[in-house]
Design an enzyme around this catalytic site. Sequence first.
Site, PDB file in Angstrom:
ATOM      1  N   ASP A 160       0.836  -1.212   0.000  1.00  0.00           N
ATOM      2  CA  ASP A 160       0.000   0.000   0.000  1.00  0.00           C
ATOM      3  C   ASP A 160       0.864   1.254   0.000  1.00  0.00           C
ATOM      4  O   ASP A 160       2.062   1.216   0.301  1.00  0.00           O
ATOM      5  CB  ASP A 160      -0.886  -0.058   1.257  1.00  0.00           C
ATOM      6  CG  ASP A 160      -2.213   0.672   1.094  1.00  0.00           C
ATOM      7  OD1 ASP A 160      -2.358   1.443   0.128  1.00  0.00           O
ATOM      8  OD2 ASP A 160      -3.100   0.469   1.942  1.00  0.00           O
ATOM      9  N   ASP A 199     -10.658   1.836  -3.354  1.00  0.00           N
ATOM     10  CA  ASP A 199     -11.209   1.564  -2.020  1.00  0.00           C
ATOM     11  C   ASP A 199     -12.723   1.540  -2.061  1.00  0.00           C
ATOM     12  O   ASP A 199     -13.355   1.179  -1.067  1.00  0.00           O
ATOM     13  CB  ASP A 199     -10.745   2.635  -1.031  1.00  0.00           C
ATOM     14  CG  ASP A 199      -9.401   2.285  -0.422  1.00  0.00           C
ATOM     15  OD1 ASP A 199      -8.893   1.186  -0.706  1.00  0.00           O
ATOM     16  OD2 ASP A 199      -8.872   3.111   0.336  1.00  0.00           O
TER      17      ASP A 199
HETATM   18  C1  DGJ Z   1      -5.904   1.690   1.887  1.00  0.00           C
HETATM   19  C2  DGJ Z   1      -6.237   0.466   1.084  1.00  0.00           C
HETATM   20  O1  DGJ Z   1      -6.675   0.823  -0.177  1.00  0.00           O
HETATM   21  C3  DGJ Z   1      -7.252  -0.348   1.849  1.00  0.00           C
HETATM   22  O2  DGJ Z   1      -7.660  -1.440   1.079  1.00  0.00           O
HETATM   23  C4  DGJ Z   1      -6.652  -0.784   3.151  1.00  0.00           C
HETATM   24  O3  DGJ Z   1      -5.574  -1.645   2.898  1.00  0.00           O
HETATM   25  C5  DGJ Z   1      -6.203   0.427   3.928  1.00  0.00           C
HETATM   26  N1  DGJ Z   1      -5.360   1.297   3.146  1.00  0.00           N
HETATM   27  C6  DGJ Z   1      -5.471   0.011   5.174  1.00  0.00           C
HETATM   28  O4  DGJ Z   1      -4.947   1.084   5.831  1.00  0.00           O
END
Ligand code: DGJ
Length: 740
Positions: free
Chosen positions: A471, A541
């Site tokens: 991430d 997300d």
């Molecule tokens: C952002 C990601 O896109 C989510 O899927 C998740 O992993 C969160 N970060 C966790 O902090």
Amino acid sequence: MTITFDAASRTFHLRNEKISYLMRVLENGTLGHLHFGGSVAESGSYGRLSGREYLGFDNRLGDPIPLECPTPGIGDYRVPSLIVEQPNGSTALDPRYGSHRVFGGKPAIPGLPSTYVQSLAEAETLEILLVDTPASLEIRLFFAIYADRPVITRSVRLRNIGTEPLTVHTAMSASLDLPDSDWEMVHLSGAWAREAHVRSHHLVAGSQSIASVRGASGAQHNPFLALKRAHTTEESGEAYGLSLVYSGNFLAEAEVDQFETTRLRIGINPEGFSWELGPGAEFCAPEAVLAYSDAGVGALSDAYHGLYRDRLARGVWRDAPRPIVINNWEATYFDFDEAKLLEIATSAKDLGVEMFVLDDGWFGQRNDDTTSLGDWEVNRSKLPGGIESLARGVEELDMRFGIWIEPEMVSRRSKLFAEHSDWTIGIPTRSRTESRNQYVLDMARPEVVDHLFEVVSGILGSAPISYVKWDMNRSITEPFSPGLKAWQQGEFMHRYVLGVYSLYDRLTKAFPGVLFESCASGGGRFDSGMLAFAPQAWTSDDTDAIERLRIQWGTSMVYPLSSISAHVSAVPNHQVGRVTPLATRAAVAFFGVFGYELDPTTLAARERSEISDQVAFYKKWRDLLQRGKFLRLRSPFEGDRNETAWMTVARDRRSAIAAHYVTLSRPNPGPNRLRLRGLDPDASYRVSLWPAARKPEGGPARPMVLGGDELMTAGIVLESSPESAGQGDFRARLYVLEAV
Ligand code: DGJ
């Protein structure tokens, strides 16, 4: 595929059955551009394609002469591809042809990802050397053409052949001059949780661009730009694409000049960029991939899909079926312990899910997002037996185990920050901006990359970990690295990206069996640079099925299904509060790398049985859904935006799955037929519905057998009766086609 050079007219011709790319060394030695588009026959001289300079225009090169490497200060007043400041302060450049060579295959670019060949016969490369003697600058342009793809890859290397330093201010990867401006510019723009929305507008006089200055390619704009004619559709008409294999600050621009010609350029964003090129030093710009289609935007996308899936992605996961995952993020957020995670995994295993992925919150004191990034040691109060015990527990279920990490970041509240605040990006004379309570590590410093390699390797070596979700949850502010001299600070953003690539490169080589998925708060770094290391990316997300229709449609303009990670989540949806049927959520997420992002232990028996069916369906059709030819049929960005349809077709055209989605139910709808594409017109297909349709008297409806020709010309009659409207909003129906 051939690359020829006609010595008499000094013309280069890169050609395959689909495209031609023609350049000529002009009378004064400048490299002119003649044509990029449909394939033209070999004819030695292409005088007929020429502009006025071939009719005796003087030594200087004013607008609108099409050029391959336009530079400032010599009479071309459009946007340049190169700006290099010389010791005397001048930025004028007038590079002239020096030499060229043609060779099989295509070379890698030092430090940067690029498309590749598996055998020398797959592609040929033309390397042209241009020299600007007064500036002591060598420019090497690389053009590669594949045997059977309608793309040209292009990259640029600059070398200082003098004794004093030069400063590169602009080094575009590609510059393409087109003879008219009657084009619509298409790009993918958006924001967090609504990435890759397709935008288009007709070109206007002057310059129009998309860009990033965030340190990552960004959710706001994707490093991709296309041009299409007003009448170009998914299946017909001309289109050009420019895509940059790069994950940092970029610029993609179209400029229309006073003669209505168009110049396109794509590359590292010149804003804030400079690069000191010492004597003998070389600078490599990233690869740009130029595509051309005379069969609509769909064929353009197909060209990118094939290239990025098969010759950009690498490693064992390139061709391997991607597992169905369950990710605990939306199920638990930070609130979990080993027992809860194993419950989720066990419950998901019973449904047929293949991999459990532990998301954020497993390390340091990470119970919310205010702390512990950088402290990649397991939180023993949540996971007393460490990652190893959890991973083994998951493996014992005969599932694979995956883990989330955000290596480039550090929380202010962390041991790493206390020990190494100097590793954090920031300008010594200013305060640092926090975003999501975190700072960014200085990936331009080799010791930071070394540290992260050690730490991440330690984690991956400590337990049976088969997958990593990498991430990156904030943009860069206060770009500065203490390791760079004052006049080199303009290099920082690019050096950051090189550091990220180097870490990815080392980790993927050290752990070749691990599947990497990239992520940046969803699709904030969904670009082809990342795909070279991580063959799939968390697309957004936003897991709401209706929002995902637009996001996945837009993403598919460039990126293949095998890269588009898509999960079914719980309702009401966590991002928009919408309640959609479970079948619709799956019917959208099927078109990509499928998974779940919910707590299966809370599901009702009926939902569990539905999910078992979904998992079985995906497994049966996985190859088609991950690697089939993807065709977009009805756009969620057009018309009344109430319908979306797309399909995927097997390479041998023996099977296909088409999907039709209705956003809002409308009363008393009229007839509605969906014409399919890409099928074998001579084949007959058994068409069955998913979810299975029921006959009024009960029991599944009998599948129909329809001809490929009929399906493509007359189409499928969609459910459009008043009764089907009564089934409510957010409906989806899949049509599974099997040749009989
Ligand atoms: C952002 C990601 O896109 C989510 O899927 C998740 O992993 C969160 N970060 C966790 O902090």
